[in-house]
Motif scaffolding. Structure first.
Motif, PDB file in Angstrom:
ATOM      1  N   ASP A  63       0.804  -1.220   0.000  1.00  0.00           N
ATOM      2  CA  ASP A  63       0.000   0.000   0.000  1.00  0.00           C
ATOM      3  C   ASP A  63       0.835   1.268   0.000  1.00  0.00           C
ATOM      4  OD1 ASP A  63      -2.424  -1.200  -0.209  1.00  0.00           O
ATOM      5  OD2 ASP A  63      -3.041  -0.900   1.873  1.00  0.00           O
ATOM      6  N   ILE A  64       2.094   1.195   0.428  1.00  0.00           N
ATOM      7  CA  ILE A  64       2.894   2.415   0.449  1.00  0.00           C
ATOM      8  C   ILE A  64       3.599   2.657  -0.886  1.00  0.00           C
ATOM      9  CG2 ILE A  64       3.260   2.142   2.929  1.00  0.00           C
ATOM     10  CD1 ILE A  64       6.162   1.418   2.311  1.00  0.00           C
ATOM     11  N   PHE A  65       3.576   1.680  -1.797  1.00  0.00           N
ATOM     12  CA  PHE A  65       4.192   1.871  -3.104  1.00  0.00           C
ATOM     13  C   PHE A  65       3.257   2.684  -3.998  1.00  0.00           C
ATOM     14  CE2 PHE A  65       6.963  -1.341  -1.545  1.00  0.00           C
ATOM     15  CZ  PHE A  65       8.116  -1.296  -2.307  1.00  0.00           C
ATOM     16  N   PRO A  66       3.796   3.626  -4.770  1.00  0.00           N
ATOM     17  CA  PRO A  66       2.940   4.443  -5.637  1.00  0.00           C
ATOM     18  C   PRO A  66       2.463   3.657  -6.851  1.00  0.00           C
ATOM     19  CG  PRO A  66       5.237   4.972  -6.036  1.00  0.00           C
ATOM     20  CD  PRO A  66       5.222   3.987  -4.885  1.00  0.00           C
ATOM     21  N   MET A  67       1.412   4.166  -7.489  1.00  0.00           N
ATOM     22  CA  MET A  67       0.917   3.610  -8.750  1.00  0.00           C
ATOM     23  C   MET A  67       1.049   4.694  -9.816  1.00  0.00           C
ATOM     24  SD  MET A  67      -2.484   1.577  -7.417  1.00  0.00           S
ATOM     25  CE  MET A  67      -2.812   0.942  -9.061  1.00  0.00           C
ATOM     26  N   PRO A  68       2.261   4.845 -10.417  1.00  0.00           N
ATOM     27  CA  PRO A  68       2.476   5.913 -11.399  1.00  0.00           C
ATOM     28  C   PRO A  68       1.568   5.750 -12.624  1.00  0.00           C
ATOM     29  CG  PRO A  68       4.567   4.982 -10.661  1.00  0.00           C
ATOM     30  CD  PRO A  68       3.491   4.063 -10.173  1.00  0.00           C
ATOM     31  N   PHE A  69       1.180   6.866 -13.197  1.00  0.00           N
ATOM     32  CA  PHE A  69       0.368   6.866 -14.416  1.00  0.00           C
ATOM     33  C   PHE A  69       0.892   7.976 -15.315  1.00  0.00           C
ATOM     34  CE2 PHE A  69      -1.580   9.649 -11.312  1.00  0.00           C
ATOM     35  CZ  PHE A  69      -1.931  10.794 -12.038  1.00  0.00           C
ATOM     36  N   ASP A  70       0.484   7.939 -16.573  1.00  0.00           N
ATOM     37  CA  ASP A  70       0.889   9.005 -17.482  1.00  0.00           C
ATOM     38  C   ASP A  70      -0.345   9.666 -18.091  1.00  0.00           C
ATOM     39  OD1 ASP A  70       0.031   7.026 -19.147  1.00  0.00           O
ATOM     40  OD2 ASP A  70       1.770   7.026 -20.470  1.00  0.00           O
ATOM     41  N   TRP A 295      16.187  -0.267 -12.484  1.00  0.00           N
ATOM     42  CA  TRP A 295      16.503   1.135 -12.734  1.00  0.00           C
ATOM     43  C   TRP A 295      15.268   2.001 -12.947  1.00  0.00           C
ATOM     44  CZ3 TRP A 295      21.370   2.383 -11.625  1.00  0.00           C
ATOM     45  CH2 TRP A 295      22.340   1.371 -11.692  1.00  0.00           C
ATOM     46  N   ASN A 296      14.165   1.576 -12.346  1.00  0.00           N
ATOM     47  CA  ASN A 296      12.961   2.405 -12.353  1.00  0.00           C
ATOM     48  C   ASN A 296      12.933   3.270 -11.096  1.00  0.00           C
ATOM     49  OD1 ASN A 296      11.558   1.412 -14.769  1.00  0.00           O
ATOM     50  ND2 ASN A 296      11.390  -0.503 -13.635  1.00  0.00           N
ATOM     51  N   VAL A 297      12.607   4.532 -11.256  1.00  0.00           N
ATOM     52  CA  VAL A 297      12.423   5.457 -10.150  1.00  0.00           C
ATOM     53  C   VAL A 297      11.104   6.186 -10.385  1.00  0.00           C
ATOM     54  CG1 VAL A 297      13.322   7.447  -8.886  1.00  0.00           C
ATOM     55  CG2 VAL A 297      14.908   5.772  -9.871  1.00  0.00           C
ATOM     56  N   GLY A 316       5.245  10.660 -11.647  1.00  0.00           N
ATOM     57  CA  GLY A 316       6.430  10.587 -12.491  1.00  0.00           C
ATOM     58  C   GLY A 316       7.088   9.228 -12.399  1.00  0.00           C
ATOM     59  N   LEU A 317       7.586   8.730 -13.525  1.00  0.00           N
ATOM     60  CA  LEU A 317       8.281   7.443 -13.583  1.00  0.00           C
ATOM     61  C   LEU A 317       9.355   7.527 -14.649  1.00  0.00           C
ATOM     62  CD1 LEU A 317       8.518   4.424 -12.767  1.00  0.00           C
ATOM     63  CD2 LEU A 317       6.888   3.916 -14.583  1.00  0.00           C
ATOM     64  N   ILE A 318      10.579   7.128 -14.305  1.00  0.00           N
ATOM     65  CA  ILE A 318      11.684   7.162 -15.263  1.00  0.00           C
ATOM     66  C   ILE A 318      12.480   5.873 -15.162  1.00  0.00           C
ATOM     67  CG2 ILE A 318      13.184   8.379 -13.621  1.00  0.00           C
ATOM     68  CD1 ILE A 318      14.510   9.723 -16.043  1.00  0.00           C
ATOM     69  N   ASN A 319      12.862   5.345 -16.324  1.00  0.00           N
ATOM     70  CA  ASN A 319      13.751   4.187 -16.400  1.00  0.00           C
ATOM     71  C   ASN A 319      15.072   4.667 -16.979  1.00  0.00           C
ATOM     72  OD1 ASN A 319      15.111   1.813 -17.775  1.00  0.00           O
ATOM     73  ND2 ASN A 319      13.452   0.758 -16.707  1.00  0.00           N
ATOM     74  N   HIS A 320      16.144   4.586 -16.182  1.00  0.00           N
ATOM     75  CA  HIS A 320      17.417   5.173 -16.577  1.00  0.00           C
ATOM     76  C   HIS A 320      18.141   4.349 -17.632  1.00  0.00           C
ATOM     77  CE1 HIS A 320      17.493   8.392 -13.554  1.00  0.00           C
ATOM     78  NE2 HIS A 320      16.889   7.534 -12.750  1.00  0.00           N
ATOM     79  N   VAL A 321      17.794   3.070 -17.777  1.00  0.00           N
ATOM     80  CA  VAL A 321      18.437   2.236 -18.791  1.00  0.00           C
ATOM     81  C   VAL A 321      17.757   2.407 -20.144  1.00  0.00           C
ATOM     82  CG1 VAL A 321      18.951  -0.129 -19.474  1.00  0.00           C
ATOM     83  CG2 VAL A 321      19.260   0.573 -17.097  1.00  0.00           C
ATOM     84  N   LYS A 322      16.433   2.371 -20.153  1.00  0.00           N
ATOM     85  CA  LYS A 322      15.686   2.476 -21.404  1.00  0.00           C
ATOM     86  C   LYS A 322      15.413   3.922 -21.815  1.00  0.00           C
ATOM     87  CE  LYS A 322      13.267  -1.869 -20.462  1.00  0.00           C
ATOM     88  NZ  LYS A 322      11.946  -2.525 -20.285  1.00  0.00           N
ATOM     89  N   SER A 323      15.785   4.871 -20.944  1.00  0.00           N
ATOM     90  CA  SER A 323      15.552   6.298 -21.211  1.00  0.00           C
ATOM     91  C   SER A 323      14.076   6.574 -21.485  1.00  0.00           C
ATOM     92  CB  SER A 323      16.415   6.775 -22.391  1.00  0.00           C
ATOM     93  OG  SER A 323      17.782   6.628 -22.102  1.00  0.00           O
ATOM     94  N   GLN A 324      13.219   5.952 -20.684  1.00  0.00           N
ATOM     95  CA  GLN A 324      11.781   6.139 -20.808  1.00  0.00           C
ATOM     96  C   GLN A 324      11.279   6.965 -19.633  1.00  0.00           C
ATOM     97  OE1 GLN A 324      10.142   2.193 -21.020  1.00  0.00           O
ATOM     98  NE2 GLN A 324      10.670   1.924 -23.174  1.00  0.00           N
ATOM     99  N   THR A 325      10.380   7.905 -19.930  1.00  0.00           N
ATOM    100  CA  THR A 325       9.821   8.774 -18.904  1.00  0.00           C
ATOM    101  C   THR A 325       8.313   8.846 -19.063  1.00  0.00           C
ATOM    102  OG1 THR A 325      11.835  10.135 -18.896  1.00  0.00           O
ATOM    103  CG2 THR A 325       9.863  11.087 -17.896  1.00  0.00           C
ATOM    104  N   ARG A 326       7.610   8.757 -17.932  1.00  0.00           N
ATOM    105  CA  ARG A 326       6.152   8.899 -17.923  1.00  0.00           C
ATOM    106  C   ARG A 326       5.781   9.940 -16.878  1.00  0.00           C
ATOM    107  NH1 ARG A 326       3.909   3.112 -16.672  1.00  0.00           N
ATOM    108  NH2 ARG A 326       1.954   4.295 -16.657  1.00  0.00           N
ATOM    109  N   VAL A 327       4.953  10.902 -17.286  1.00  0.00           N
ATOM    110  CA  VAL A 327       4.528  11.976 -16.391  1.00  0.00           C
ATOM    111  C   VAL A 327       3.012  12.067 -16.446  1.00  0.00           C
ATOM    112  CG1 VAL A 327       4.675  14.439 -15.876  1.00  0.00           C
ATOM    113  CG2 VAL A 327       6.678  13.236 -16.752  1.00  0.00           C
TER     114      VAL A 327
END
Length: 336
Positions: A63-70, A295-297, A316-327
């Motif tokens: 329950d404390i983990f976020p559910m990022p969306f774009d 490497w997801n933050v 916000g969600l970013i993957n530093h290996v795949k260079s993917q960003t979701r806002v």
């Protein structure tokens, strides 16, 4: 346990940690679902020594983990009476939830178990093309809770589920049938049992059977949870194909942290995640964040816009290996 949206025959079994409800659950994208209730062992209709269900074994940590969306999401609720509410949900983005408009309705019955718990509950959500998610929840007697849910797309029922939980004084026994198809003789059945061995220790087992004629595959999982008086919880689930471990601790009144480790023994592959939740009640502010070994933050910021009855969300969600960003940006009704 994550959400699974079945779109055909029941998916192959990978064990307890990957098997979940086939329909959107409380707290997900479905806005017509009843508000998220307290953990099973804290509900007023449940005996105080009941351990809850196997489905919620790791809930304290998850329950404390976020559910990022774009994209953008706007939800508006309207109470038509003490028992009936409607909602309007607008989604603009490319996430799991299809973009567009959805209309929802929820009816909560007159059998009041506690101040915030009443049955039966009927909820549904439909979009302009006729795609429908619906669910019925009812308490039969004082011990048996029953749920029935369906998901209809393109005039076809692509997912269905029947769940029954028997709530004992110090145990919970559950039976789930998902995506039963008598014509193609396929479906999934799950039987689980969780027992309080002591005031702090719960042990249980879960059997998942997937039938796809003529083959029957089954996975037996064993699980346990230790709840310490010092505000930390350790839980784990093990079967022949996977291992899941969760650790949760409340550091103080403002900070909660959690660690999840999931290992697939057939790959083999393992992922570890660290999550945290910061609560500042005086500022009407909540922040949930996480980082994992892929490497997801990510994080979700929630701010109540008092005196307006809305909560503003930034995701916000970013993957530093795949260079993917979701806002993402969201506006939701306040949840009391």
């Amino acid at each position: 346990m994550g959400n699974v949206f079945a779109s055909g025959p029941s998916p192959p079994i990978q064990g307890s940690q990957s098997f979940t409800q086939f329909l959107p659950q409380d707290g997900g994208d479905s806005t017509t679902s009843p508000p998220k209730s307290p953990p099973d062992n804290q509900q007023s209709a449940t005996p105080s020594n009941n351990p809850g269900s196997m489905e919620n074994l790791h809930r304290k940590c998850k329950d404390i983990f976020p559910m990022p969306f774009d994209g953008a999401k706007v939800v508006v609720n309207k109470m038509l009476s003490n028992h009936f509410q409607i909602s309007h949900n607008i989604v603009m983005g490319s996430g799991i939830t299809p973009p567009g408009y959805r209309f929802g309705a929820t009816y909560i019955g007159t059998r009041e178990i506690a101040t915030s718990e009443a049955y039966p509950i009927f909820s549904g959500e439909i979009d302009p093309t006729g795609n429908l998610n619906s669910r019925i929840i009812h308490l039969v007697g004082d011990r048996l809770k029953v749920q029935v849910g369906t998901q209809i797309q393109n005039s076809k029922c692509i997912a269905s589920q029947f769940t029954s939980d028997y709530i004992g004084n110090d145990f919970t026994a559950s039976l789930v049938f998902g995506n039963l198809d008598p014509i193609n003789t396929s479906g999934v059945a799950v039987a689980s049992y969780l027992q309080n061995v002591t005031n702090n220790l719960s042990l249980g087992a879960e059997l998942v059977c997937h039938y796809q004629s003529p083959a029957v595959n089954s996975v037996l999982s064993v699980a346990g949870r230790y709840t310490s008086p010092n505000d930390f919880v350790v839980s784990g689930t093990v079967n022949n194909s996977s291992v899941q471990f969760c650790y949760y601790q409340r550091k103080n009144e403002n900070l909660q942290v959690g660690v999840q480790v999931e290992t697939n023994l057939t790959e083999p592959d393992s992922t570890a995640s660290f999550g945290y939740q910061v609560d500042l009640p005086k500022s009407n502010f909540v922040f949930r964040g996480f980082v994992d070994t892929n490497w997801n933050v990510g994080g979700v910021f929630e701010k109540k816009l008092l005196p307006l009855p809305f909560t503003l969300l930034f995701s916000g969600l970013i993957n530093h290996v795949k260079s993917q960003t979701r806002v993402g940006l969201g506006l939701y009704p306040n949840v009391s």
